[in-house]
Design an enzyme around this catalytic site. Structure first.
Site, PDB file in Angstrom:
ATOM      1  N   SER A 255       0.818  -1.210   0.000  1.00  0.00           N
ATOM      2  CA  SER A 255       0.000   0.000   0.000  1.00  0.00           C
ATOM      3  C   SER A 255       0.857   1.267   0.000  1.00  0.00           C
ATOM      4  CB  SER A 255      -0.909   0.020   1.231  1.00  0.00           C
ATOM      5  OG  SER A 255      -1.735  -1.123   1.261  1.00  0.00           O
TER       6      SER A 255
HETATM    7  N1  SAH Z   1      -0.782  -4.649   3.908  1.00  0.00           N
HETATM    8  C1  SAH Z   1      -0.065  -5.084   2.734  1.00  0.00           C
HETATM    9  C2  SAH Z   1      -0.836  -4.882   1.470  1.00  0.00           C
HETATM   10  C3  SAH Z   1      -1.899  -5.876   1.334  1.00  0.00           C
HETATM   11  S1  SAH Z   1      -2.577  -6.065  -0.277  1.00  0.00           S
HETATM   12  C4  SAH Z   1       1.274  -4.408   2.641  1.00  0.00           C
HETATM   13  O1  SAH Z   1       1.544  -3.485   3.395  1.00  0.00           O
HETATM   14  O2  SAH Z   1       2.067  -4.833   1.810  1.00  0.00           O
HETATM   15  C5  SAH Z   1      -3.881  -7.168   0.191  1.00  0.00           C
HETATM   16  C6  SAH Z   1      -3.440  -8.555   0.575  1.00  0.00           C
HETATM   17  O3  SAH Z   1      -4.581  -9.263   1.012  1.00  0.00           O
HETATM   18  C7  SAH Z   1      -2.850  -9.358  -0.592  1.00  0.00           C
HETATM   19  O4  SAH Z   1      -1.592  -9.834  -0.250  1.00  0.00           O
HETATM   20  C8  SAH Z   1      -3.863 -10.492  -0.778  1.00  0.00           C
HETATM   21  O5  SAH Z   1      -3.277 -11.711  -1.187  1.00  0.00           O
HETATM   22  C9  SAH Z   1      -4.439 -10.603   0.621  1.00  0.00           C
HETATM   23  N2  SAH Z   1      -5.744 -11.274   0.697  1.00  0.00           N
HETATM   24  C10 SAH Z   1      -6.753 -11.276  -0.201  1.00  0.00           C
HETATM   25  N3  SAH Z   1      -7.796 -11.995   0.254  1.00  0.00           N
HETATM   26  C11 SAH Z   1      -7.441 -12.455   1.486  1.00  0.00           C
HETATM   27  C12 SAH Z   1      -8.093 -13.260   2.484  1.00  0.00           C
HETATM   28  N4  SAH Z   1      -9.328 -13.740   2.314  1.00  0.00           N
HETATM   29  N5  SAH Z   1      -7.415 -13.531   3.620  1.00  0.00           N
HETATM   30  C13 SAH Z   1      -6.154 -13.063   3.823  1.00  0.00           C
HETATM   31  N6  SAH Z   1      -5.496 -12.301   2.932  1.00  0.00           N
HETATM   32  C14 SAH Z   1      -6.131 -11.995   1.778  1.00  0.00           C
END
Ligand code: SAH
Length: 207
Positions: free
Chosen positions: A52
């Site tokens: 993000s």
């Molecule tokens: N906070 C992260 C960015 C996250 S992007 C950072 O700082 O880098 C969103 C993430 O959520 C992705 O890695 C995706 O794979 C994950 N995601 C999507 N659906 C999910 C679920 N049901 N449970 C856990 N993670 C999930």
């Protein structure tokens, strides 16, 4: 980054500013994007996922109103950058990621930084982590159509849940404060945002 992207846009929490000013964000982005590590936007981290924007990380963290003694559940470990920010600020972090390879990378990065107060799980974070609940704070870093009921239930009364809520193409960052069991609370709209979709029971279908 702290001056131009965070303070100038209104981030005030001094602990959040201090941690984001010291954590090496370049550890969390792929080799070929190193020189963009402090860029003012999200970056691709592989598997179609993103790290993000720094401002969004700061805003979400500030919105959690952390003091330092909290147990926090994070959904969407991704690169682990947000996880590292939280782990630097609170007692314990529980983080769930759907994609195993991403979480493995994140785990290595956090270990290398000496952050040992993090518990990792691979799975559908929209179901929460009931054995470790209740949590003082919950942060969802992928878009959900609505606040997932299990997450509301696994939050303590007086706790705060922050999540991007809305359709796949654009959401509103919501701060929900729990007032009573099992799921009474009130929501506040913080800002417009665009996150990758949460894929799971209380999220979206893949694709
Ligand atoms: N906070 C992260 C960015 C996250 S992007 C950072 O700082 O880098 C969103 C993430 O959520 C992705 O890695 C995706 O794979 C994950 N995601 C999507 N659906 C999910 C679920 N049901 N449970 C856990 N993670 C999930």
């Amino acid at each position: 980054m702290v001056e131009e992207q965070l303070i100038r846009r209104g981030i005030r929490d001094s602990r959040v500013l201090r941690v984001m000013g010291t954590l090496p964000r370049e550890h969390f982005v792929p080799e070929q994007l190193q020189r963009y590590a402090y860029y003012d936007g999200p970056l691709e981290i592989g598997a179609g996922q993103t790290i993000s924007q720094p401002y969004m990380v700061a805003l979400m963290t500030e919105a959690l109103e952390l003091r330092g003694d909290e147990r926090v559940l994070e959904i969407g470990t991704g690169s682990g950058y947000q996880t590292a920010v939280l782990a630097s600020l609170v007692y314990e972090v529980y983080t769930i990621e759907r994609i195993r390879d991403l979480q493995e990378e994140a785990r290595k990065r956090l270990t290398a930084l000496g952050l040992t107060n993090v518990h990792f799980r691979v799975g559908d974070g929209s179901l929460g982590w009931s054995e470790a609940s209740p949590f003082d704070r919950i942060l969802v870093t992928a878009a959900v159509p609505d606040l997932p009921p299990p997450l509301k239930q696994q939050l303590k009364v007086g706790g705060i849940l922050v999540a991007p809520v809305g359709p796949r193409w654009g959401q509103i960052l919501i701060r929900w404060k729990k007032h009573g069991e099992p799921d009474q609370g009130s929501a506040e709209e913080l800002t417009d945002c665009a996150f990758v979709p949460l894929v799971g029971r209380w999220g979206y279908r893949e694709g």
